[in-house]
Design an enzyme around this catalytic site. Sequence first.
Site, short mmCIF file in Angstrom:
data_model
loop_
_atom_site.label_atom_id
_atom_site.label_comp_id
_atom_site.label_asym_id
_atom_site.label_seq_id
_atom_site.Cartn_x
_atom_site.Cartn_y
_atom_site.Cartn_z
N TYR A 109 -0.23 97.44 -85.25
CA TYR A 109 -1.33 96.51 -85.45
C TYR A 109 -1.98 96.71 -86.82
O TYR A 109 -2.21 97.84 -87.25
CB TYR A 109 -2.42 96.73 -84.38
CG TYR A 109 -1.96 96.44 -82.97
CD1 TYR A 109 -1.81 95.14 -82.52
CD2 TYR A 109 -1.71 97.49 -82.08
CE1 TYR A 109 -1.41 94.87 -81.22
CE2 TYR A 109 -1.32 97.22 -80.78
CZ TYR A 109 -1.16 95.92 -80.35
OH TYR A 109 -0.77 95.67 -79.07
N ALA A 259 4.05 89.08 -69.97
CA ALA A 259 4.11 88.70 -68.55
C ALA A 259 2.75 88.83 -67.88
O ALA A 259 2.41 88.03 -67.00
CB ALA A 259 5.14 89.57 -67.83
N ASP A 261 -0.22 88.36 -69.22
CA ASP A 261 -1.03 87.19 -69.61
C ASP A 261 -0.56 85.96 -68.83
O ASP A 261 -1.39 85.15 -68.39
CB ASP A 261 -0.89 86.92 -71.11
CG ASP A 261 -1.29 88.10 -71.96
OD1 ASP A 261 -2.14 88.90 -71.53
OD2 ASP A 261 -0.74 88.23 -73.07
#
Length: 305
Positions: A109, A259, A261
């Site tokens: 990130y 998956a 979400d």
Amino acid sequence: MSPSVPSSSPAIVCVGESMALITPTGADLASADTASITHAGAEANVAVGVAAAGHRAVWASRLGDDPLGRRLTAELERRRVELWTELDAEAPTGVMFKDPGVESSAVYYYRRGSAASRMAPGFLSPAQLAGVRIVHTTGITPALSATCLAMVDQLFADARTAGAVVSFDVNDRRALWSPEEAAATLARLADAADIAFVGRDEAERIWGTATAAEIRAHLPHCGLLVVKDGDVGATAFAGDADPVFVPAPVVDVVEPVGAGDAFASGFLAATLDGADLETRLAAGHEAAARVLRIAADLPPLEPAR
């Protein structure tokens, strides 16, 4: 300045960060010569799924006033998601890199100081939320910054003032904060939600709760708690009623990312349809299965008719 909104109310507003997702092509990050740019963001993924099910869905956040922000905006608009967004000329849109491996993918990130991390209390007001049926966010958002945590606390209160149901997906991101802070804050928010989603393995990692019943005991005040247990199934606890369990369908999994979400989007779309609890769990499984069968977080767009 708060984002402008349309005069009529959407069914659901999903609040949280979206990022550009960079995935190398044909090799890992260290050696690939080419890569694809797509979208990543838990709350926006939920908005996409609910919109695909035929409901008016909004994604609310902040984006950098940059090419990546414009790219994400165009992608979500193509997927019929309405946007309540602020553009920041000084802070960038976040970026996430996926590094495919033989057995699993690593992610990196680059979101510290992003435009979304500057969300603060009052980003959405009770007046803006009037008429909205569900307000959804995840445990990622309060981990982004102190102001985002304060914003989520205010969002819970403002959503209830507006008469909306508060939906919260624990969605722990260990890299964003300490285990101690995550455990306390995620439990507090999940327990305060009207609907909360949590993975059984995720809960065991955060709180040491090994079973769905133990998770319920740890979160006794949540109005409707949904515990997902991978390919086993999902259990819903509603008040003092007996728990409802629906097994997961058998799926040939390509990649599990996204998956959770998708499950939340299917469950919440069925909630908006007025379905019973068993049907809502089955809808969550069905939505998750569609994503499990592909490498991307979101299913491909259907051709325009």
